[in-house]
Write a protein that holds these residues in place. Structure first.
Motif, PDB file in Angstrom:
ATOM      1  N   TYR A 185       0.834  -1.198   0.000  1.00  0.00           N
ATOM      2  CA  TYR A 185       0.000   0.000   0.000  1.00  0.00           C
ATOM      3  C   TYR A 185       0.873   1.254   0.000  1.00  0.00           C
ATOM      4  N   VAL A 186       1.910   1.251   0.840  1.00  0.00           N
ATOM      5  CA  VAL A 186       2.809   2.412   0.920  1.00  0.00           C
ATOM      6  C   VAL A 186       3.528   2.610  -0.410  1.00  0.00           C
ATOM      7  N   LYS A 187       3.919   1.515  -1.034  1.00  0.00           N
ATOM      8  CA  LYS A 187       4.595   1.613  -2.334  1.00  0.00           C
ATOM      9  C   LYS A 187       3.673   2.244  -3.378  1.00  0.00           C
ATOM     10  N   ALA A 188       2.402   1.873  -3.348  1.00  0.00           N
ATOM     11  CA  ALA A 188       1.443   2.377  -4.326  1.00  0.00           C
ATOM     12  C   ALA A 188       0.971   3.803  -4.032  1.00  0.00           C
ATOM     13  N   HIS A 189       0.814   4.138  -2.738  1.00  0.00           N
ATOM     14  CA  HIS A 189       0.208   5.416  -2.361  1.00  0.00           C
ATOM     15  C   HIS A 189       1.173   6.427  -1.726  1.00  0.00           C
ATOM     16  N   GLY A 190       2.376   5.976  -1.385  1.00  0.00           N
ATOM     17  CA  GLY A 190       3.373   6.894  -0.848  1.00  0.00           C
ATOM     18  C   GLY A 190       3.352   7.062   0.656  1.00  0.00           C
ATOM     19  N   ARG A 191       2.251   6.695   1.302  1.00  0.00           N
ATOM     20  CA  ARG A 191       2.149   6.819   2.756  1.00  0.00           C
ATOM     21  C   ARG A 191       0.951   6.030   3.263  1.00  0.00           C
ATOM     22  N   ILE A 192       0.904   5.841   4.599  1.00  0.00           N
ATOM     23  CA  ILE A 192      -0.206   5.111   5.214  1.00  0.00           C
ATOM     24  C   ILE A 192      -0.410   5.607   6.633  1.00  0.00           C
ATOM     25  N   THR A 193      -1.645   5.561   7.102  1.00  0.00           N
ATOM     26  CA  THR A 193      -1.960   5.930   8.482  1.00  0.00           C
ATOM     27  C   THR A 193      -2.388   4.675   9.249  1.00  0.00           C
ATOM     28  N   ARG A 194      -2.449   4.801  10.555  1.00  0.00           N
ATOM     29  CA  ARG A 194      -2.895   3.677  11.363  1.00  0.00           C
ATOM     30  C   ARG A 194      -4.330   3.289  11.009  1.00  0.00           C
ATOM     31  N   ARG A 195      -5.169   4.269  10.796  1.00  0.00           N
ATOM     32  CA  ARG A 195      -6.564   3.993  10.436  1.00  0.00           C
ATOM     33  C   ARG A 195      -6.649   3.177   9.148  1.00  0.00           C
ATOM     34  N   GLU A 196      -5.814   3.518   8.175  1.00  0.00           N
ATOM     35  CA  GLU A 196      -5.803   2.764   6.919  1.00  0.00           C
ATOM     36  C   GLU A 196      -5.347   1.322   7.147  1.00  0.00           C
ATOM     37  N   VAL A 197      -4.385   1.124   8.038  1.00  0.00           N
ATOM     38  CA  VAL A 197      -3.927  -0.239   8.365  1.00  0.00           C
ATOM     39  C   VAL A 197      -5.066  -1.034   8.994  1.00  0.00           C
ATOM     40  N   VAL A 198      -5.806  -0.408   9.904  1.00  0.00           N
ATOM     41  CA  VAL A 198      -6.944  -1.072  10.548  1.00  0.00           C
ATOM     42  C   VAL A 198      -7.933  -1.555   9.492  1.00  0.00           C
ATOM     43  N   GLU A 199      -8.250  -0.692   8.537  1.00  0.00           N
ATOM     44  CA  GLU A 199      -9.228  -1.035   7.497  1.00  0.00           C
ATOM     45  C   GLU A 199      -8.689  -2.076   6.516  1.00  0.00           C
ATOM     46  N   LEU A 200      -7.459  -1.895   6.071  1.00  0.00           N
ATOM     47  CA  LEU A 200      -6.875  -2.804   5.084  1.00  0.00           C
ATOM     48  C   LEU A 200      -6.641  -4.208   5.629  1.00  0.00           C
ATOM     49  N   CYS A 201      -6.102  -4.274   6.845  1.00  0.00           N
ATOM     50  CA  CYS A 201      -5.655  -5.554   7.408  1.00  0.00           C
ATOM     51  C   CYS A 201      -6.663  -6.188   8.354  1.00  0.00           C
TER      52      CYS A 201
END
Length: 69
Positions: free
Chosen positions: A18-34
């Motif tokens: 995700y970070v490779k594709a979007h350049g950054r990630i937040t904790r909230r995004e990790v919660v939703e993705l994983c």
């Protein structure tokens, strides 16, 4: 290899892709993705930061993670 280890390893891969594709990630995004809890997301991100794969930026609610240089 335990199922928990495989899931954690898979979550780490999802985060890094995700970070490779979007350049950054937040904790909230990790919660939703994983599909993990907020404390689990925090531990995953801290582990990747400690391994030198991610760099933490910002503070408190504005915190996000970028790929390490």
């Amino acid at each position: 290899m335990t199922a928990e280890y495989r899931e954690r390893s898979q979550a780490e891969q999802i985060i890094l892709e995700y970070v490779k594709a979007h350049g950054r990630i937040t904790r909230r995004e990790v919660v939703e993705l994983c599909k993990v809890t907020s404390p689990q997301a925090k531990r995953l991100l801290a582990k990747l930061e400690k391994q030198g794969k991610l760099v933490r930026r910002g503070q408190k609610r504005g915190t996000y993670y970028e790929p390490a240089p």
